[in-house]
Design an enzyme around this catalytic site. Sequence first.
Site, PDB file in Angstrom:
ATOM      1  CB  SER A  56      -0.761  -0.018   1.300  1.00 18.76           C
ATOM      2  OG  SER A  56      -1.904   1.160   1.010  1.00 18.76           O
ATOM      3  CG  HIS A  57       0.278   3.832   3.161  1.00 25.22           C
ATOM      4  ND1 HIS A  57      -0.471   2.625   3.460  1.00 25.22           N
ATOM      5  CD2 HIS A  57       0.947   3.921   4.308  1.00 25.22           C
ATOM      6  CE1 HIS A  57      -0.641   2.346   4.708  1.00 25.22           C
ATOM      7  NE2 HIS A  57       0.105   3.139   5.334  1.00 25.22           N
ATOM      8  CG  ASP A  73      -2.482   4.205  -1.422  1.00 22.87           C
ATOM      9  OD1 ASP A  73      -3.278   4.053  -2.355  1.00 22.87           O
ATOM     10  OD2 ASP A  73      -2.596   3.085  -0.574  1.00 22.87           O
ATOM     11  CG  ASP A  89      -2.698  -0.161  -2.471  1.00 25.31           C
ATOM     12  OD1 ASP A  89      -2.702   0.823  -1.829  1.00 25.31           O
ATOM     13  OD2 ASP A  89      -3.541  -1.299  -2.032  1.00 25.31           O
ATOM     14  CG  ASP A 124      -6.006   0.995  -1.077  1.00 27.10           C
ATOM     15  OD1 ASP A 124      -5.053   1.658  -0.891  1.00 27.10           O
ATOM     16  OD2 ASP A 124      -6.215   0.039  -0.329  1.00 27.10           O
ATOM     17  NE  ARG A 125      -4.029   4.298   3.102  1.00 26.88           N
ATOM     18  CZ  ARG A 125      -3.313   4.364   4.152  1.00 26.88           C
ATOM     19  NH1 ARG A 125      -2.910   5.571   4.597  1.00 26.88           N
ATOM     20  NH2 ARG A 125      -3.346   3.234   5.229  1.00 26.88           N
ATOM     21  CE  LYS A 155      -7.519   2.241   2.190  1.00 29.59           C
ATOM     22  NZ  LYS A 155      -7.430   1.093   2.843  1.00 29.59           N
TER      23      LYS A 155
HETATM   24  C1  VG1 Z   1      -3.971   1.679   8.204  1.00 34.37           C
HETATM   25  C2  VG1 Z   1      -5.322   2.501   8.408  1.00 34.37           C
HETATM   26  C3  VG1 Z   1      -6.556   1.699   8.143  1.00 34.37           C
HETATM   27  C4  VG1 Z   1      -6.551   1.215   6.681  1.00 34.37           C
HETATM   28  C5  VG1 Z   1      -5.096   0.440   6.445  1.00 34.37           C
HETATM   29  C6  VG1 Z   1      -4.947  -0.212   5.456  1.00 34.37           C
HETATM   30  O1  VG1 Z   1      -4.131   0.470   9.205  1.00 34.37           O
HETATM   31  O2  VG1 Z   1      -5.309   3.044   9.493  1.00 34.37           O
HETATM   32  O3  VG1 Z   1      -7.674   2.834   8.022  1.00 34.37           O
HETATM   33  O4  VG1 Z   1      -7.558   0.344   6.488  1.00 34.37           O
HETATM   34  O5  VG1 Z   1      -3.989   1.154   6.978  1.00 34.37           O
HETATM   35  O6  VG1 Z   1      -4.920   0.938   4.543  1.00 34.37           O
HETATM   36  P1  VG1 Z   1      -3.502   0.314  10.661  1.00 34.37           P
HETATM   37  O7  VG1 Z   1      -3.880  -0.696  11.304  1.00 34.37           O
HETATM   38  O8  VG1 Z   1      -2.131   0.761  10.324  1.00 34.37           O
HETATM   39  O9  VG1 Z   1      -3.855   1.792  11.493  1.00 34.37           O
HETATM   40  V1  VG1 Z   1      -3.990   0.479   2.858  1.00 34.37           V
HETATM   41  O10 VG1 Z   1      -3.915   1.909   1.821  1.00 34.37           O
HETATM   42  O11 VG1 Z   1      -2.648  -0.231   3.439  1.00 34.37           O
HETATM   43  O12 VG1 Z   1      -4.648  -0.824   2.347  1.00 34.37           O
HETATM   44 CO    CO Z   2      -3.336   1.415  -0.089  1.00 37.61          CO
END
Ligand code: VG1
Ligand code: CO
Length: 543
Positions: A113-114, A277, A279, A281-282, A376
Site C-alpha cells: 500500500s502506502h 497511494d 496501490d 485505494d487511498r 476503498k
Molecule cells: C491503516 C489505516 C486503516 C487502513 C489500513 C490499510 O491501518 O489506519 O484505516 O484500512 O491502513 O490501508 P493501521 O492498522 O496501520 O492503522 V492501505 O491503503 O494499506 O490498504
Molecule cells: Co493502499
Amino acid sequence: MSVETIATHPFKDQKPGTSGLRKKVKVFEQPHYLENFVQCVFDTQRELEDAPLVVGGDGRYYNREAIQKILRIAAANGCTRVLLGQGGIFSTPAVSHMIRKHNARGGLILSASHNPGGPDEDFGIKFNTPNGGPAPEKVTEAIYTASLHINRYHTLNTPDIDLNKTGTIFVGDMQVDIVDPVNDYADLMEDLFDFDKIRALFKSGFRMRFDAMHAVTGPYAREIIENRLGAPQGTVVNGIPLEDFGHGHPDPNLVYAKELADYLFGPDAPDFGAASDGDGDRNMVLGRHFFVTPSDSLAVILANATLAPGYRAHLSGVARSMPTSQAADRVAAKLGLSCYETPTGWKFFGNLLDANKITLCGEESFGTGSNHVREKDGLWAVLFWMNILAERRQSVAEIVREHWRTYGRNYYTRHDYEAVDSTAANSLVDTLRAATATLPGQQLGSYTVDYADDFRYIDPIDDSVSEKQGIRIGFKDGSRIVYRLSGTGTEGATLRVYIEAYEPDPAKHDLDTQQALAALINIANSFAGIRERTGRNEPTVIT
Ligand code: VG1
Ligand code: CO
C-alpha cells in the site's frame, strides 16, 4: 509439465495485519517465504482450482518476481486460469472490480500500500475473496493456521513468462490472460459518473493536478482524467509507476504529498488537487488553498451523492471505521439513513456492502469507497468530487464551508508515533484498557467522560465478534479520544491517537485544527503518559 513438491518449514510470522501480510522485502526474499503463504492460500481456499484467479500488484520492487512464483504455484495447485494485469500491474480497486466482473474465485494483490518500496523497504500480499473484498478474519485466520504447519509446497519447473505483452499464454496447463489493467476499471468509472459534465467543466477552464506519487494510479489517471475527460496533458504528474516510487513514500497526506500540497496552497494554485497511494485505494483531495479531511470528504460525498448518476436512484446506508470522525453520522441522521461503526480495516465493510446495508463507506486514513467494488478506491473518490464540482460549480472550499454551516464542523486530527518499542506500546494500551472501567463520569480537564471501552464489534450480518479494536473515550459534549496500535507497520509498533471535537458555531469554523483541539490533545497525551512511556516528545506524523 510435472509438479514439483518442495519440502519447506513454517514461518512463525505470517499473521496478516489490518491489510494482508506486510513485511520488509528482505523477509519476503527468504527462501520459501512467499511460496509458503501462497501455498497456504491454495490449501485453505480449495475453490480456487475452478479459477479464474486475478493477479497483479502496484509495481513495487519484487512485484515481478512474486508474480512469477505465484503463477507457478497456482498452476501446480491445479488453478486453470489467471487474469493478470499487463506488466504485473493492477491497482487494488481494479483487482476488486476484475474479480467481480469476471466472476473470479479470488485475487492476489502484491502491495504494501502506502509503505515505501525498494530492496530495503516493504512488500506485501493480500488475498481477496470472490466478493472482491479483502479476506475476512476467518479466512486470514485459516491461512495463518495453515502457515504454522506447512511442510511442502507445489510448484512447476518452468521459465519466467513475459509479463509485458497482452494476450494468452500457458504456464503448464494453466491459461494466463494478460490484460490491459486499466480498461475495465475506466469503463466502470464512466458508468458511475457524469463524464459529459466533467468534460464541460474542463472546457470551462477548470484546472486540476493529480499526483500519482510514482505509484500504480498513474496509468489509470492518465486514461481517465486526460484521455477520457479531456484534461490537458500534464494534469497527471508522477504518472509512471516506479519500483521505489521515486524514493518517495506513496502516502497521500499533507506530509508525504507535500509537493502537491505546496502547489495547492501556493500563488498559482489550480482549482482542485488530488493524490493516491501506492496501490491506488487511498485518496487525498484539496481545493485551492483548502485541505479536505478524509472524514469530511466522506460526509460531503454522502450529502451530495445523488448528484452522481451511479448514486442517483438509491442510497441504502453508510459506514465508517470507529476512529473516523462522526461527520458522516450527522448527514446520515438528516437523510434518514442507517450509519454503522466498524473496526479499522476495509474487510469489515464487506458484509454490510454485500447485504446492501450500506452504499458508501470510509475511513479517516484517506480511504473512501462504495458498493461499486469491495475495496476503498482512490480515483473513484477523486472522480466523485469532480462530478460534484461539475454539478455545483462552486469551489471546494465553498462546498465544505457550506457543509459545516449545515451540519456543524467535526474538528479532527490523528497523531502517529511510528516505530516505537513494541513492549512499551503494548503496555501503554493495556494500562489504558484497564483504566476504562472507572472512567465514565470522571473529569479529564474540563471534559466529562461519557463512556470508555476497548471497542468490540459484532458483525450485524454474520455475528462474528472482533475484540480489542481500540480504546475509545467519549466525552459528554460529543468529543472523543481514540488510541490504537497499527496493524500495518513493519517496524516496532505504531501508536495512533485520534482526536475529535464537534463545533456547531459557524463563527468558530475557521480555527487551525491543532489549536482548536489543543486542550483535548493535551489530555490525550498526559492521560496515556505517551511521553514517559514511549520516550517521544512529539508525533512522527500528524494528519
Ligand atoms: C491503516 C489505516 C486503516 C487502513 C489500513 C490499510 O491501518 O489506519 O484505516 O484500512 O491502513 O490501508 P493501521 O492498522 O496501520 O492503522 V492501505 O491503503 O494499506 O490498504
Ligand atoms: Co493502499
